[in-house]
Design an enzyme around this catalytic site. Structure first.
Site, mmCIF file in Angstrom:
data_model
loop_
_atom_site.group_PDB
_atom_site.id
_atom_site.type_symbol
_atom_site.label_atom_id
_atom_site.label_comp_id
_atom_site.label_asym_id
_atom_site.label_seq_id
_atom_site.Cartn_x
_atom_site.Cartn_y
_atom_site.Cartn_z
ATOM 1 C CB CYS A 209 21.974 57.199 35.272
ATOM 2 S SG CYS A 209 23.162 55.964 34.672
ATOM 3 N NE ARG B 166 20.653 52.864 38.333
ATOM 4 C CZ ARG B 166 21.329 53.923 38.804
ATOM 5 N NH1 ARG B 166 22.354 54.428 38.113
ATOM 6 N NH2 ARG B 166 20.980 54.466 39.960
ATOM 7 C CG ASP C 177 18.181 52.193 40.726
ATOM 8 O OD1 ASP C 177 19.090 51.482 40.230
ATOM 9 O OD2 ASP C 177 18.286 53.425 40.832
ATOM 10 C CG HIS D 117 36.100 53.979 41.399
ATOM 11 N ND1 HIS D 117 35.173 53.627 42.350
ATOM 12 C CD2 HIS D 117 35.515 54.943 40.634
ATOM 13 C CE1 HIS D 117 34.070 54.345 42.187
ATOM 14 N NE2 HIS D 117 34.256 55.153 41.155
ATOM 15 C CB CYS E 257 25.851 53.343 37.867
ATOM 16 S SG CYS E 257 25.963 54.975 37.141
ATOM 17 C CG HIS F 9 29.110 53.903 43.380
ATOM 18 N ND1 HIS F 9 29.826 54.879 42.715
ATOM 19 C CD2 HIS F 9 29.573 53.911 44.663
ATOM 20 C CE1 HIS F 9 30.681 55.460 43.553
ATOM 21 N NE2 HIS F 9 30.542 54.900 44.739
#
Length: 320
Positions: free
Chosen positions: A239, A291, A283, A276, A293, A279
């Protein structure tokens, strides 16, 4: 972009002159319009609203792009402009037209507004109860041209009004501590780190520090230094961002629902700093199927060779 993709948000925060600029400064704003709403008189004038019992509020209607700006971010800006404990008006302006309210346009906005009000009450920032109303949106009547963009047309009058009304004094008193924290963070973090951790930004894929880092070690919160992830749980998801199958210490991670891109996602936030991070998606590889990310800008990598030196000696055993 098709205008059908834009959304509306409506807020009453006392004098509408003072409510336009804070929203217009945000990225993702299409238009901010001053006007009247919530009352029983069609096409009211400024004189009607200020001198008669029309039930109308002075308000602003915000047109925004939800792909660039979330409704929750608008709520955060709104609360920082008002005294939410005063049922009779705002600062020097008293009367029904100057009460505070959030006018929701759908059930989702209502839920977010109610949650943000509850969070503000729990914060104990204000000694008195929060009385700002949360009510359904009604017909919005734009105010006269004279009142639109008042802060740009009459900057000197606008500045004098804010000072004279007591608004700025009140807001500085109740938000000054956060302003100091904001200054400290801006001094400590790079522009990208601040944008990601404090503004929920996203760094470019495949153009960030750790997406292809294969060294052994741990990843800590760039602000608090709390251990968050391990290289042992890092994998190449393709990704373009660092991906982990699980957190190093689950108690250091909080998850929040995120609807900012018109789809439901799960935001990952640092429990200690409230930064922050990114997310989490379902998957990932087994055994977790997750995951995480994560933005590199929200992390600092500690190689295994310097764990003791950096104060993370208790994690050395992981890499033997």
């Amino acid at each position: 972009m098709n205008n059908n993709e834009f959304q509306l948000a409506t807020f009453a925060g006392g004098c509408f002159w003072c409510m336009v600029k804070p929203f217009e400064e945000l990225s993702g704003i299409v238009k901010v319009e001053s006007g009247y709403t919530g009352g029983n008189l069609e096409n009211p004038t400024y004189e009607d609203v200020c001198s008669k019992k029309t039930g109308h509020y002075e308000a602003v209607q915000v047109t925004f792009d939800p792909l660039l700006l979330s409704y929750t971010q608008l709520l955060e800006v709104f609360w920082r402009q008002i005294d939410p404990t005063n049922p009779g008006g705002q600062f020097a302006d008293l009367g029904q037209a100057y009460r505070t309210a959030i006018f929701y346009h759908n059930q989702e906005q209502r839920n977010f507004a109610e949650r943000s009000k509850e969070n503000l009450e729990k914060s104990k920032r204000f000694q008195n109860p929060i009385v700002t109303e949360i009510i359904p949106a009604a017909t919005f009547y734009p105010a006269e041209d004279y009142h639109q963009g008042y802060y740009k047309k009459f900057p000197l009058r606008y500045g004098a009004y804010r000072q004279g009304s007591g608004r700025d004094t009140f807001l500085n008193e109740h938000w000054s501590q956060e302003k100091e924290q904001e200054k400290e963070l801006k001094a400590k973090l790079s522009t990208l780190q601040y944008e990601v951790t404090q503004k929920r930004g996203t760094e470019p894929p495949f153009q960030n520090e750790y997406w292809n880092n294969v060294r052994e070690g741990i990843y800590v919160d760039v602000i608090s230094g709390e251990p968050l992830f391990s290289s042992q749980d890092k994998f190449d998801s393709g990704c373009g961002w660092p991906s982990f199958s699980k957190p190093l210490r689950p108690e250091e991670i909080k998850e929040k629902p995120d609807f900012s891109h018109l789809i439901k996602r799960t935001e990952v936030v640092s429990a200690k700093s409230d930064a922050h991070l990114g997310h989490v998606f379902e998957d990932g590889p087994e055994p977790t199927g997750l995951r995480y990310c994560i933005n590199s800008a929200a992390l600092r990598f500690i190689p295994k060779e310097v764990l003791v030196e950096e104060g993370y000696g208790s994690y050395c055993e992981m890499f033997k």
